[in-house]
Motif scaffolding. Structure first.
Motif, mmCIF file in Angstrom:
data_model
loop_
_atom_site.group_PDB
_atom_site.id
_atom_site.type_symbol
_atom_site.label_atom_id
_atom_site.label_comp_id
_atom_site.label_asym_id
_atom_site.label_seq_id
_atom_site.Cartn_x
_atom_site.Cartn_y
_atom_site.Cartn_z
ATOM 1 N N ARG A 61 0.817 -1.217 0.000
ATOM 2 C CA ARG A 61 0.000 0.000 0.000
ATOM 3 C C ARG A 61 0.853 1.271 0.000
ATOM 4 O O ARG A 61 0.414 2.303 -0.482
ATOM 5 C CB ARG A 61 -0.955 -0.009 1.177
ATOM 6 C CG ARG A 61 -2.006 -1.091 1.064
ATOM 7 C CD ARG A 61 -3.041 -0.948 2.176
ATOM 8 N NE ARG A 61 -3.858 -2.132 2.298
ATOM 9 C CZ ARG A 61 -4.896 -2.434 1.530
ATOM 10 N NH1 ARG A 61 -5.231 -1.633 0.559
ATOM 11 N NH2 ARG A 61 -5.583 -3.539 1.730
ATOM 12 N N ALA A 62 2.059 1.202 0.492
ATOM 13 C CA ALA A 62 2.940 2.370 0.509
ATOM 14 C C ALA A 62 3.352 2.798 -0.890
ATOM 15 O O ALA A 62 3.801 3.915 -1.088
ATOM 16 C CB ALA A 62 4.178 2.078 1.354
ATOM 17 N N ARG A 63 3.187 1.933 -1.869
ATOM 18 C CA ARG A 63 3.551 2.259 -3.251
ATOM 19 C C ARG A 63 2.403 2.897 -4.024
ATOM 20 O O ARG A 63 2.502 3.139 -5.210
ATOM 21 C CB ARG A 63 4.020 1.005 -3.984
ATOM 22 C CG ARG A 63 5.303 0.464 -3.430
ATOM 23 C CD ARG A 63 5.759 -0.718 -4.236
ATOM 24 N NE ARG A 63 6.924 -1.320 -3.614
ATOM 25 C CZ ARG A 63 7.322 -2.554 -3.826
ATOM 26 N NH1 ARG A 63 6.652 -3.317 -4.666
ATOM 27 N NH2 ARG A 63 8.382 -3.025 -3.219
ATOM 28 N N GLY A 64 1.273 3.134 -3.374
ATOM 29 C CA GLY A 64 0.172 3.858 -4.004
ATOM 30 C C GLY A 64 -0.731 3.001 -4.865
ATOM 31 O O GLY A 64 -1.836 2.675 -4.479
ATOM 32 N N ASP A 65 -0.302 2.631 -6.052
ATOM 33 C CA ASP A 65 -1.146 1.881 -6.985
ATOM 34 C C ASP A 65 -1.075 0.383 -6.744
ATOM 35 O O ASP A 65 -1.693 -0.390 -7.449
ATOM 36 C CB ASP A 65 -0.718 2.160 -8.431
ATOM 37 C CG ASP A 65 0.666 1.629 -8.734
ATOM 38 O OD1 ASP A 65 1.593 1.951 -7.971
ATOM 39 O OD2 ASP A 65 0.822 0.893 -9.716
ATOM 40 N N ASP A 66 -0.343 -0.046 -5.745
ATOM 41 C CA ASP A 66 -0.019 -1.444 -5.608
ATOM 42 C C ASP A 66 -0.841 -2.173 -4.549
ATOM 43 O O ASP A 66 -0.414 -3.189 -4.040
ATOM 44 C CB ASP A 66 1.467 -1.555 -5.285
ATOM 45 C CG ASP A 66 2.061 -2.869 -5.748
ATOM 46 O OD1 ASP A 66 3.127 -3.214 -5.232
ATOM 47 O OD2 ASP A 66 1.466 -3.542 -6.591
ATOM 48 N N GLY A 67 -2.017 -1.663 -4.213
ATOM 49 C CA GLY A 67 -2.796 -2.282 -3.153
ATOM 50 C C GLY A 67 -3.930 -3.181 -3.625
ATOM 51 O O GLY A 67 -4.662 -3.711 -2.805
ATOM 52 N N ALA A 68 -4.090 -3.377 -4.930
ATOM 53 C CA ALA A 68 -5.232 -4.139 -5.439
ATOM 54 C C ALA A 68 -5.225 -5.590 -4.982
ATOM 55 O O ALA A 68 -6.249 -6.125 -4.565
ATOM 56 C CB ALA A 68 -5.289 -4.066 -6.958
ATOM 57 N N GLY A 69 -4.092 -6.262 -5.051
ATOM 58 C CA GLY A 69 -4.006 -7.661 -4.630
ATOM 59 C C GLY A 69 -4.306 -7.813 -3.151
ATOM 60 O O GLY A 69 -4.987 -8.754 -2.733
ATOM 61 N N LEU A 70 -3.815 -6.871 -2.339
ATOM 62 C CA LEU A 70 -4.090 -6.893 -0.902
ATOM 63 C C LEU A 70 -5.576 -6.684 -0.627
ATOM 64 O O LEU A 70 -6.156 -7.337 0.245
ATOM 65 C CB LEU A 70 -3.272 -5.812 -0.188
ATOM 66 C CG LEU A 70 -1.760 -5.901 -0.339
ATOM 67 C CD1 LEU A 70 -1.092 -4.707 0.333
ATOM 68 C CD2 LEU A 70 -1.235 -7.205 0.238
ATOM 69 N N ALA A 89 -2.520 -16.294 -7.113
ATOM 70 C CA ALA A 89 -1.785 -15.074 -6.781
ATOM 71 C C ALA A 89 -2.516 -13.903 -7.405
ATOM 72 O O ALA A 89 -2.744 -13.890 -8.622
ATOM 73 C CB ALA A 89 -0.354 -15.168 -7.298
ATOM 74 N N VAL A 90 -2.885 -12.921 -6.595
ATOM 75 C CA VAL A 90 -3.631 -11.758 -7.084
ATOM 76 C C VAL A 90 -2.714 -10.540 -6.989
ATOM 77 O O VAL A 90 -2.258 -10.178 -5.918
ATOM 78 C CB VAL A 90 -4.900 -11.516 -6.245
ATOM 79 C CG1 VAL A 90 -5.677 -10.330 -6.792
ATOM 80 C CG2 VAL A 90 -5.772 -12.754 -6.204
ATOM 81 N N ASP A 91 -2.455 -9.923 -8.137
ATOM 82 C CA ASP A 91 -1.590 -8.764 -8.210
ATOM 83 C C ASP A 91 -2.135 -7.842 -9.290
ATOM 84 O O ASP A 91 -2.996 -8.236 -10.088
ATOM 85 C CB ASP A 91 -0.160 -9.197 -8.540
ATOM 86 C CG ASP A 91 0.866 -8.129 -8.220
ATOM 87 O OD1 ASP A 91 0.508 -7.071 -7.676
ATOM 88 O OD2 ASP A 91 2.054 -8.374 -8.498
ATOM 89 N N ALA A 92 -1.653 -6.628 -9.327
ATOM 90 C CA ALA A 92 -2.082 -5.671 -10.354
ATOM 91 C C ALA A 92 -0.911 -4.763 -10.684
ATOM 92 O O ALA A 92 0.007 -4.588 -9.884
ATOM 93 C CB ALA A 92 -3.249 -4.837 -9.844
ATOM 94 N N VAL A 93 -0.975 -4.193 -11.868
ATOM 95 C CA VAL A 93 0.058 -3.257 -12.289
ATOM 96 C C VAL A 93 -0.606 -2.128 -13.076
ATOM 97 O O VAL A 93 -1.604 -2.339 -13.765
ATOM 98 C CB VAL A 93 1.141 -3.948 -13.146
ATOM 99 C CG1 VAL A 93 0.574 -4.505 -14.435
ATOM 100 C CG2 VAL A 93 2.310 -3.032 -13.416
ATOM 101 N N VAL A 94 -0.064 -0.948 -12.941
ATOM 102 C CA VAL A 94 -0.519 0.189 -13.733
ATOM 103 C C VAL A 94 0.626 0.547 -14.663
ATOM 104 O O VAL A 94 1.761 0.731 -14.218
ATOM 105 C CB VAL A 94 -0.868 1.390 -12.831
ATOM 106 C CG1 VAL A 94 -1.193 2.611 -13.673
ATOM 107 C CG2 VAL A 94 -2.021 1.057 -11.911
ATOM 108 N N THR A 95 0.330 0.610 -15.972
ATOM 109 C CA THR A 95 1.380 0.945 -16.937
ATOM 110 C C THR A 95 1.050 2.236 -17.639
ATOM 111 O O THR A 95 -0.061 2.690 -17.653
ATOM 112 C CB THR A 95 1.563 -0.167 -17.969
ATOM 113 O OG1 THR A 95 0.346 -0.352 -18.664
ATOM 114 C CG2 THR A 95 1.992 -1.452 -17.313
#
Length: 66
Positions: free
Chosen positions: A13-22, A60-66
């Motif tokens: 969550r500290a990375r901003g866009d990286d909380g979707a999997g959590l 494994a649930v993860d997301a990325v914004v490009t």
């Protein structure tokens, strides 16, 4: 002997866009998901591999914004 099935919510969550999997994993905790253990991970590859050693099924649930 294998562990229960595993769902891993990946993110930081500290990375901003990286909380979707959590967030997905957190929401799954509140609902029945038959035979699945729910865990959280920051995405570091060796820690992920340690989580799923011996597991029969892993989601494994993860997301990325490009």
């Amino acid at each position: 002997m294998t562990k229960e099935k595993l769902l891993i919510g990946i993110g930081n969550r500290a990375r901003g866009d990286d909380g979707a999997g959590l967030e997905v994993a957190q929401r799954i905790l509140g609902r029945p998901l038959q035979d699945y253990d729910v865990r959280f991970a920051d995405g570091e590859p060796t820690r992920l591999m340690d989580l799923w050693i011996g597991c029969q099924d892993v989601i494994a649930v993860d997301a990325v914004v490009t």
